[in-house]
Design a protein around this motif. Sequence first.
Motif, PDB file in Angstrom:
ATOM      1  N   UNK A 301      48.112   4.169  61.710  1.00  0.00           N
ATOM      2  CA  UNK A 301      47.260   4.403  62.164  1.00  0.00           C
ATOM      3  C   UNK A 301      46.393   5.283  63.223  1.00  0.00           C
ATOM      4  N   UNK A 302      45.631   5.963  62.054  1.00  0.00           N
ATOM      5  CA  UNK A 302      45.122   6.906  62.645  1.00  0.00           C
ATOM      6  C   UNK A 302      43.317   6.177  63.911  1.00  0.00           C
ATOM      7  N   UNK A 303      43.142   5.165  62.737  1.00  0.00           N
ATOM      8  CA  UNK A 303      41.745   4.699  63.403  1.00  0.00           C
ATOM      9  C   UNK A 303      41.941   4.234  65.072  1.00  0.00           C
ATOM     10  N   UNK A 304      43.209   3.500  65.417  1.00  0.00           N
ATOM     11  CA  UNK A 304      42.779   2.881  66.256  1.00  0.00           C
ATOM     12  C   UNK A 304      43.561   4.234  67.523  1.00  0.00           C
ATOM     13  N   UNK A 305      44.075   5.011  67.427  1.00  0.00           N
ATOM     14  CA  UNK A 305      44.959   6.495  68.098  1.00  0.00           C
ATOM     15  C   UNK A 305      43.595   7.461  68.152  1.00  0.00           C
ATOM     16  N   UNK A 306      43.296   7.457  67.501  1.00  0.00           N
ATOM     17  CA  UNK A 306      41.847   8.256  67.367  1.00  0.00           C
ATOM     18  C   UNK A 306      40.414   8.026  68.591  1.00  0.00           C
ATOM     19  N   UNK A 329      47.398  13.110  65.085  1.00  0.00           N
ATOM     20  CA  UNK A 329      46.808  12.469  64.696  1.00  0.00           C
ATOM     21  C   UNK A 329      46.341  13.315  63.751  1.00  0.00           C
ATOM     22  N   UNK A 330      45.274  14.131  64.507  1.00  0.00           N
ATOM     23  CA  UNK A 330      44.034  15.074  63.570  1.00  0.00           C
ATOM     24  C   UNK A 330      45.233  15.840  63.149  1.00  0.00           C
ATOM     25  N   UNK A 331      46.138  16.176  63.457  1.00  0.00           N
ATOM     26  CA  UNK A 331      47.033  17.349  62.724  1.00  0.00           C
ATOM     27  C   UNK A 331      47.220  17.318  61.606  1.00  0.00           C
ATOM     28  N   UNK A 332      47.864  16.265  61.455  1.00  0.00           N
ATOM     29  CA  UNK A 332      48.334  15.553  60.168  1.00  0.00           C
ATOM     30  C   UNK A 332      46.956  15.588  59.428  1.00  0.00           C
ATOM     31  N   UNK A 333      46.135  14.757  59.355  1.00  0.00           N
ATOM     32  CA  UNK A 333      44.795  14.290  58.598  1.00  0.00           C
ATOM     33  C   UNK A 333      44.441  15.765  57.712  1.00  0.00           C
ATOM     34  N   UNK A 334      44.232  16.872  59.045  1.00  0.00           N
ATOM     35  CA  UNK A 334      43.403  17.706  58.311  1.00  0.00           C
ATOM     36  C   UNK A 334      44.531  18.593  57.908  1.00  0.00           C
ATOM     37  N   UNK A 335      45.872  18.465  57.564  1.00  0.00           N
ATOM     38  CA  UNK A 335      46.476  19.463  57.234  1.00  0.00           C
ATOM     39  C   UNK A 335      47.312  19.883  58.129  1.00  0.00           C
ATOM     40  N   UNK A 336      47.166  20.365  59.460  1.00  0.00           N
ATOM     41  CA  UNK A 336      47.941  21.417  60.346  1.00  0.00           C
ATOM     42  C   UNK A 336      49.801  20.858  60.293  1.00  0.00           C
ATOM     43  N   UNK A 337      49.923  19.192  59.466  1.00  0.00           N
ATOM     44  CA  UNK A 337      51.235  18.942  59.875  1.00  0.00           C
ATOM     45  C   UNK A 337      51.652  19.073  58.705  1.00  0.00           C
TER      46      UNK A 337
END
Length: 337
Positions: A301-306, A329-337
């Motif tokens: 879902x990353x592309x649509x939400x971003x 979403x970004x937090x997950x993609x960069x490893x903050x979650x």
Amino acid sequence: MTESVLLDCRNVWKLYGAHAGDLLKKTPNPDRETLRAHGVIGAVRDVSVQILRGEIFVIMGLSGSGKSTLVRCLSRLVEPTAGEIFFEGRDLLAASDSELIAIRRKKMGKVFQQFALLPHLTVLENAAFPLDVQGIDRKTREARAREVIELVGLKGRENYYPRQLSGGQQQRVGIARSLVVEPDLWFLDEPFSALDPLIRREMQDEFIRLQNMLKKTIIFITHDFDEAIRLADRIAVMKDGAIEQVATPEELVLNPATEYVAEFTRHVTRAKVIKAATVMQSASAASFGGEVAHDAAIEDIADAVEASEAPFRVMRDGEVIGQIDAQAVIDVLVGRR
């Protein structure tokens, strides 16, 4: 045992070596050092697990971890040294040879890494073979075989021989053959590992499609974590014959129970396993850019939400349970979650 449990495995051991059974009687829960000191190999060590109806339960681990031996114990292709196994509430280890044959023929399906097709039989004949063994008349067994051949996408190839099929097509025949008896429990032992990566991905897609239609109870063995997280409802991670942890793919990555599981999952792309519901917030926006399922992976879902200025609703059973925005979403993609 609840009705939701199809297979209940309790404290199962499989030891190889002289007087292995006697060792368990003297030392009920021997550690690896004790086993080694007595010249005994602990292929399966004190495994307890419940398989729920309709779930895909993946058993994974490195080569030699005991996953294939465990599955063979669960179907009594290998006799456990100790423990209990209940199938549909019935003591499988107490079943007679004739009862066990009937259970395997009518209740259990198996697909292994080797396709094991009979080269002198056509696709139709290979698919119908388990029913032939049961003594089902030709008209009935071929009608059922045609149904499963169509189900796995091989309609039109009924009269082909295995040598005329690709590797992926041969594996589809193996799947059709295992489904023809309409099993309650389906064992798949690394069924796609011999296939090329592209064909393997296609077979995973096919497997997901079939499961969405059939809702089988499946025990699936793999050593590929990406395959496991794509297919599994729950995963058991094995090491040295023992289960280190049983959990959902997301739980394994976010809350590993042991250092081994943490290392095993360390390089998994978190966006593949973290779900929208895990990182959502309370639904407070005045308007939304769209909606996503609560169990949708962030990667999907990353592309649509971003791309949206407004957050997305998170839905479960037709109800809004929260919202997810680009920052989550970004937090997950960069490893903050």
